[in-house]
Design a protein around this motif. Structure first.
Motif, PDB file in Angstrom:
ATOM      1  N   GLY A 146      31.974  39.290  29.011  1.00 16.63           N
ATOM      2  CA  GLY A 146      32.487  39.445  30.364  1.00 16.63           C
ATOM      3  C   GLY A 146      32.032  38.377  31.335  1.00 16.63           C
ATOM      4  O   GLY A 146      32.775  38.026  32.262  1.00 16.63           O
ATOM      5  N   THR A 174      35.675  36.045  33.305  1.00 13.77           N
ATOM      6  CA  THR A 174      35.903  36.763  34.551  1.00 13.77           C
ATOM      7  C   THR A 174      37.390  36.692  34.896  1.00 13.77           C
ATOM      8  O   THR A 174      38.134  35.899  34.298  1.00 13.77           O
ATOM      9  N   SER A 216      33.791  45.699  42.415  1.00 10.18           N
ATOM     10  CA  SER A 216      33.235  44.539  41.705  1.00 10.18           C
ATOM     11  C   SER A 216      33.022  43.365  42.647  1.00 10.18           C
ATOM     12  O   SER A 216      33.793  43.150  43.589  1.00 10.18           O
ATOM     13  N   GLU A 252      33.336  40.382  41.541  1.00 11.01           N
ATOM     14  CA  GLU A 252      34.303  39.389  41.074  1.00 11.01           C
ATOM     15  C   GLU A 252      35.659  39.642  41.719  1.00 11.01           C
ATOM     16  O   GLU A 252      36.186  40.763  41.654  1.00 11.01           O
ATOM     17  N   THR A 271      38.617  42.689  32.621  1.00 10.94           N
ATOM     18  CA  THR A 271      37.721  41.807  31.882  1.00 10.94           C
ATOM     19  C   THR A 271      36.399  42.475  31.525  1.00 10.94           C
ATOM     20  O   THR A 271      35.706  42.020  30.615  1.00 10.94           O
ATOM     21  N   PHE A 272      36.041  43.533  32.224  1.00 10.26           N
ATOM     22  CA  PHE A 272      34.973  44.428  31.755  1.00 10.26           C
ATOM     23  C   PHE A 272      35.158  45.777  32.412  1.00 10.26           C
ATOM     24  O   PHE A 272      35.434  45.871  33.600  1.00 10.26           O
ATOM     25  N   ASP A 273      34.972  46.824  31.613  1.00  6.23           N
ATOM     26  CA  ASP A 273      35.230  48.186  32.086  1.00  6.23           C
ATOM     27  C   ASP A 273      33.990  49.061  31.890  1.00  6.23           C
ATOM     28  O   ASP A 273      33.675  49.460  30.768  1.00  6.23           O
ATOM     29  N   LYS A 289      34.415  44.547  26.892  1.00  9.25           N
ATOM     30  CA  LYS A 289      34.920  43.197  27.180  1.00  9.25           C
ATOM     31  C   LYS A 289      36.316  43.026  26.593  1.00  9.25           C
ATOM     32  O   LYS A 289      37.085  42.152  27.024  1.00  9.25           O
ATOM     33  N   GLU A 327      37.623  43.470  37.270  1.00  2.72           N
ATOM     34  CA  GLU A 327      36.616  44.281  36.605  1.00  2.72           C
ATOM     35  C   GLU A 327      36.672  45.696  37.155  1.00  2.72           C
ATOM     36  O   GLU A 327      37.125  45.923  38.288  1.00  2.72           O
ATOM     37  N   MET A 377      33.957  48.136  38.081  1.00  2.00           N
ATOM     38  CA  MET A 377      32.512  48.200  38.249  1.00  2.00           C
ATOM     39  C   MET A 377      32.121  49.222  39.319  1.00  2.00           C
ATOM     40  O   MET A 377      32.957  49.791  40.003  1.00  2.00           O
TER      41      MET A 377
END
Length: 500
Positions: A179, A183, A225, A227, A254-256, A272, A305, A307
């Motif tokens: 991740g 990004t 996030s 990002e 892109t990331f969970d 990822k 993301e 987040m």
């Protein structure tokens, strides 16, 4: 990797200079009587080479063969699946000797499907991820020569297969990246680079543009996030401007983490891979730039993301999507459908001939279909049939799932137009029913690739699926003249299809 296509009989293959010579032998006798064909006949007679696909016999410096290592490999009935099994086994076995140049030769005549299967399997078996390794050893196999009876007749299939491999490997590359090396901004830059290919243009939208568009569901997922989100719009034009495009929509989380509805720690690193849908769209466009088919395709990638911070969405929050529909968030880990629903609304502006979204959407689909077939949901029988056929042709198979209206009952809520989850039962179907609310104006299909996009355990890594399926689907539309200049309205699935 460098691929070459040659006309090679078994007699010619015996003189081919390479580190490993792999000879694919289908059931039935070989017509030629050269030394290599005789060697195959002797091995069969002695019982050392059965007709079962994937079985092989390794020989070192056999008489009359230039290559120091020879692998006789059975491909059974010679069908694509058997060819794939044989090549996977042979190339995997040959890697121990670290060959730089291998030759894969069909002992009997093959067709376009055999060529595609052989090249795809050779690439899969030799693939090595190196991007984030400090002392990475690149794949030892640098060149693959494919030998067939008539290279001229199979040149187009070979070129398409090489382009498909490039697309699959691009999808694998970005899906495999951690991740912090993938990004939303980095993924968008990868898309921008595709804009250098023939016929492809790329536009990237940021938070301000997304807010102006009213993509409240997409924004809600990204707000927890640091990002910034990105919305990628890829366009491939290979036909007249007035021809309605096929739109591909790829989920790009892109990331969970799951957000407030936090995922368990075990195997969370695999999240990822939650952007494999987006990676597959990148892979398709990479291949389109090489193949340059006569059709128009649009790729949409909402990427962010999921987040946790003080701004993150909470269970019970109500948000407003681009379509104007309000959504009650019952589970923040059901975020993929939130970014996709706004992308589906955006897709309408292209007046599409068809829309296909691709997403690692539900664990329920993994339970239902495992890692063999992707889940297929569609509001249009013709579109579903085309995707099913493309899956069979590419060996990147899917299975049609139901979309009965009764499944939408669980999405009802007292506090918004729709909830983002229903109960546990039929979770893959209720997720698709949620998306269907935002895809009512065009033929639409949803591919749930949660079980097929990557493998876990010792073989952990992205598969590159369903790049092969999507390319097969798109190229078939060119061949059949199905990419109409005007879009078709979605048709409700027949009762027989709903019950399938």
């Amino acid at each position: 990797m460098d691929f070459q296509l040659k006309t090679l009989s078994t007699a010619q293959a015996a003189t081919e200079k390479c580190d490993v010579l792999i000879v694919l032998v289908a059931a039935g006798n070989l017509s030629s009587k050269d030394p290599l064909a005789s060697l195959v006949a002797d091995a069969r007679k002695a019982g050392d080479l059965s007709d079962k696909a994937g079985k092989s016999l390794a020989l070192y410096r056999p008489a009359g063969i230039v290559a120091p290592r020879l692998l006789l490999v059975s491909v059974g009935d010679g069908k694509p699946g058997s060819v794939r099994s044989g090549v996977l086994a042979a190339v995997s076995a040959s890697r121990s000797s670290e060959p730089k140049r291998i030759a894969i030769v069909f002992a009997q005549a093959t067709d376009a499907h055999g060529v595609r299967s052989a090249l795809g399997a050779a690439a899969d078996a030799s693939y090595v991820y190196t991007t984030t390794k400090s002392k990475a050893e690149p794949r030892s196999i640098r060149q693959v020569v494919l030998g067939v009876a008539d290279s001229g007749a199979l040149r187009d299939a070979f070129d398409e297969a090489v382009a498909t491999v490039a697309g699959v490997e691009l999808a694998k590359e970005w899906a495999n990246r951690p991740g912090n090396h993938c990004t939303p901004t980095m993924l968008a830059e990868a898309a921008r680079e595709l804009g250098a290919l023939p016929g492809i243009k790329c536009e990237v939208l940021g938070p301000k543009e997304i807010e102006k568009l009213g993509m409240g569901a997409f924004r809600a997922v990204a707000q927890g996030s640091a990002e910034p989100l990105r919305f990628v719009v890829l366009r491939y034009q290979g036909a007249a401007k007035e021809q309605a495009p096929v739109v591909l929509v790829g989920k790009g989380i892109t990331f969970d983490t799951g957000g407030v509805s936090l995922k368990p720690a075990a195997e969370m690193d695999e999240m990822k891979f939650d952007m494999c849908g987006a990676a597959s769209v990148l892979g398709v466009f990479r291949a389109l730039g090489d193949i340059r088919p006569a059709l128009n395709v649009v790729g949409l990638i909402p990427t962010c993301e999921n987040m946790n911070d003080g701004r993150a969405i909470k269970p019970g929050d109500v948000i407003t999507s681009m379509s104007g529909q309000t959504i009650e968030i019952l589970n923040t880990d059901a975020e993929g459908r939130l970014i996709l629903c706004d992308a589906l609304s955006y897709a309408k502006r292209f007046n599409p001939a068809a829309v296909v979204d691709i997403a690692t959407l539900t664990g329920a689909c993994v339970v239902a279909l495992g890692g063999v077939r992707s889940g297929l949901f569609s509001s249009d029988d013709a579109l579903a049939d085309a995707l099913l056929a493309a899956g069979e042709a590419s060996q990147d198979r899917c299975w049609r799932m139901p979309l009965d209206d009764d499944y939408a009952e669980g999405l009802k809520t007292n506090f918004a137009d729709v909830a983002n989850v229903a109960g546990r039962a039929g979770g893959a179907v209720t997720a698709a029913k949620f998306l269907q609310r935002f895809a009512g104006d065009f033929p639409w299909a949803h591919l749930d690739i949660a079980g097929t996009a990557w493998k876990g355990g010792s073989a952990k890594g992205a598969t590159g699926r369903p790049v092969g399926l999507l390319l097969s689907f798109l190229l078939a539309r060119v061949g059949e003249g199905a990419a109409d200049a005007t879009p078709r309205k979605g048709r409700k699935p027949s009762k027989a299809r709903q019950a399938a």
